[in-house]
Design a protein around this motif. Structure first.
Motif, PDB file in Angstrom:
ATOM      1  N   PHE A  43     -16.191   5.868  -1.161  1.00 10.05           N
ATOM      2  CA  PHE A  43     -16.371   5.787   0.285  1.00 10.05           C
ATOM      3  C   PHE A  43     -16.246   4.349   0.792  1.00 10.05           C
ATOM      4  CE2 PHE A  43     -18.534   9.797  -0.806  1.00 10.05           C
ATOM      5  CZ  PHE A  43     -17.776  10.641  -0.005  1.00 10.05           C
ATOM      6  N   ARG A  44     -16.643   3.397  -0.026  1.00 10.68           N
ATOM      7  CA  ARG A  44     -16.451   1.995   0.349  1.00 10.68           C
ATOM      8  C   ARG A  44     -14.971   1.674   0.440  1.00 10.68           C
ATOM      9  NH1 ARG A  44     -15.742  -2.713  -2.394  1.00 10.68           N
ATOM     10  NH2 ARG A  44     -16.093  -1.740  -4.427  1.00 10.68           N
ATOM     11  N   MET A  45     -14.184   2.162  -0.530  1.00 15.99           N
ATOM     12  CA  MET A  45     -12.747   1.928  -0.490  1.00 15.99           C
ATOM     13  C   MET A  45     -12.116   2.614   0.716  1.00 15.99           C
ATOM     14  SD  MET A  45      -9.692   2.998  -3.148  1.00 15.99           S
ATOM     15  CE  MET A  45      -9.642   4.672  -2.497  1.00 15.99           C
ATOM     16  N   ARG A  46     -12.519   3.849   0.968  1.00 18.38           N
ATOM     17  CA  ARG A  46     -11.969   4.588   2.112  1.00 18.38           C
ATOM     18  C   ARG A  46     -12.220   3.847   3.413  1.00 18.38           C
ATOM     19  NH1 ARG A  46     -15.570   9.261   4.121  1.00 18.38           N
ATOM     20  NH2 ARG A  46     -16.615   7.338   4.764  1.00 18.38           N
ATOM     21  N   ASP A  47     -13.428   3.348   3.601  1.00 18.97           N
ATOM     22  CA  ASP A  47     -13.768   2.645   4.841  1.00 18.97           C
ATOM     23  C   ASP A  47     -12.982   1.341   4.970  1.00 18.97           C
ATOM     24  OD1 ASP A  47     -15.520   4.700   5.264  1.00 18.97           O
ATOM     25  OD2 ASP A  47     -17.328   3.541   4.804  1.00 18.97           O
ATOM     26  N   THR A  48     -12.766   0.658   3.839  1.00 16.39           N
ATOM     27  CA  THR A  48     -11.981  -0.581   3.867  1.00 16.39           C
ATOM     28  C   THR A  48     -10.527  -0.274   4.198  1.00 16.39           C
ATOM     29  OG1 THR A  48     -13.451  -1.526   2.194  1.00 16.39           O
ATOM     30  CG2 THR A  48     -11.364  -2.643   2.561  1.00 16.39           C
ATOM     31  N   MET A  49     -10.007   0.831   3.666  1.00 14.43           N
ATOM     32  CA  MET A  49      -8.650   1.253   3.994  1.00 14.43           C
ATOM     33  C   MET A  49      -8.507   1.548   5.480  1.00 14.43           C
ATOM     34  SD  MET A  49      -7.264   3.769   0.978  1.00 14.43           S
ATOM     35  CE  MET A  49      -6.621   3.102  -0.555  1.00 14.43           C
ATOM     36  N   ALA A  50      -9.470   2.260   6.029  1.00 12.30           N
ATOM     37  CA  ALA A  50      -9.418   2.608   7.454  1.00 12.30           C
ATOM     38  C   ALA A  50      -9.394   1.351   8.305  1.00 12.30           C
ATOM     39  CB  ALA A  50     -10.615   3.480   7.823  1.00 12.30           C
ATOM     40  N   ALA A  51     -10.184   0.353   7.915  1.00 12.17           N
ATOM     41  CA  ALA A  51     -10.213  -0.901   8.668  1.00 12.17           C
ATOM     42  C   ALA A  51      -8.878  -1.629   8.561  1.00 12.17           C
ATOM     43  CB  ALA A  51     -11.349  -1.785   8.158  1.00 12.17           C
ATOM     44  N   LEU A  52      -8.253  -1.580   7.378  1.00 10.85           N
ATOM     45  CA  LEU A  52      -6.959  -2.239   7.195  1.00 10.85           C
ATOM     46  C   LEU A  52      -5.868  -1.563   8.018  1.00 10.85           C
ATOM     47  CD1 LEU A  52      -5.264  -4.354   5.701  1.00 10.85           C
ATOM     48  CD2 LEU A  52      -4.965  -2.697   3.848  1.00 10.85           C
ATOM     49  N   ILE A  53      -5.919  -0.240   8.098  1.00  4.78           N
ATOM     50  CA  ILE A  53      -4.934   0.490   8.901  1.00  4.78           C
ATOM     51  C   ILE A  53      -5.064   0.122  10.372  1.00  4.78           C
ATOM     52  CG2 ILE A  53      -4.243   2.793   9.700  1.00  4.78           C
ATOM     53  CD1 ILE A  53      -5.123   3.815   6.899  1.00  4.78           C
ATOM     54  N   GLY A  54      -6.307  -0.035  10.834  1.00  9.72           N
ATOM     55  CA  GLY A  54      -6.547  -0.441  12.216  1.00  9.72           C
ATOM     56  C   GLY A  54      -6.270   0.678  13.197  1.00  9.72           C
TER      57      GLY A  54
END
Length: 226
Positions: free
Chosen positions: A29-40
């Protein structure tokens, strides 16, 4: 209870173990949230989660070309316009997560070593995409299991009977009932039983308990295998 389980296990010549939430735990879930932030673009983590889930069946049987193809499929399912820069950034983020955010449970290597000394053959059977092969290599799982079966490589996913048959064939198990399968998902245990194997549902201390355990015998670690 321990003595009973030992007597049940003695006739078995092979043990098949799932990967995620059975022998390793992941900071997914930490990775998923970081991915979402990177996608913007106000990408919501839940939307990205649904895209991963929607593409899991196709990614799990190797339908796309490599980790980049898997990531492109996830982005398309999430409705995200993407280019090589975004895909490369997300694949690199995923690679970093696989190096630092996937952890073995403490009982895994000692139990596998003990099973090996007893002559019990062991197999890893995982529903996964291309990104899991580096996890297997980093953790040295090829060296401690007699066989590693990854769904995207054999083009079959649990609970399809084919993946259990492949596992038994690679381990030289002639009679399916002589193999014990351990997984954290009840329906994957169902698939193993339908294929003729014995099965146990493992629920680690940090795992959510399924609403319906479908009558499976539940264990909380791998020590009972000894």
């Amino acid at each position: 209870m321990t003595g009973t389980l030992r007597r049940v296990l003695e006739p078995f010549e092979a043990v098949l173990l799932d990967l995620y939430d059975t022998i390793v735990w992941s900071e997914w879930f930490r990775m998923r949230d970081t991915m979402a932030a990177l996608i913007g673009d106000e990408m919501e983590a839940d939307r990205l989660q649904k895209a991963f889930e929607a593409t899991r069946p196709a990614r799990g049987v190797g339908e796309f070309e490599g980790a980049r193809g898997d990531m492109a499929a996830v982005l398309e399912a999430a409705g995200v316009a993407h280019d090589d820069v975004l895909i490369d950034g997300l694949v690199e983020l995923e690679r970093s997560h696989l190096e630092n955010g996937v952890h073995l449970y403490d009982d895994v290597f000692p139990v596998l070593a003990s099973l090996g000394k007893r002559g019990v053959r062991t197999g890893l059977v995982s529903n996964c995409s291309h990104s899991t092969r580096p996890v297997v290599e980093r953790l040295g799982l090829e060296e401690v299991f007699d066989s590693v079966i990854l769904s995207f490589e054999v083009r079959s996913m649990k609970p399809d009977p084919a993946i259990y048959r492949v596992a038994n064939e690679r381990l030289g198990v002639v009679r399916p009932e002589r193999a014990m399968f351990v997984d954290d998902q009840p329906h994957y245990c169902d698939g193993a039983i339908a294929a003729g194997l014995a099965a146990r549902l493992i629920l680690r201390a940090n795992e959510d308990v399924p609403a319906d355990q479908v009558g499976h015998r539940v264990v909380t670690d791998l020590e009972w295998l000894l």
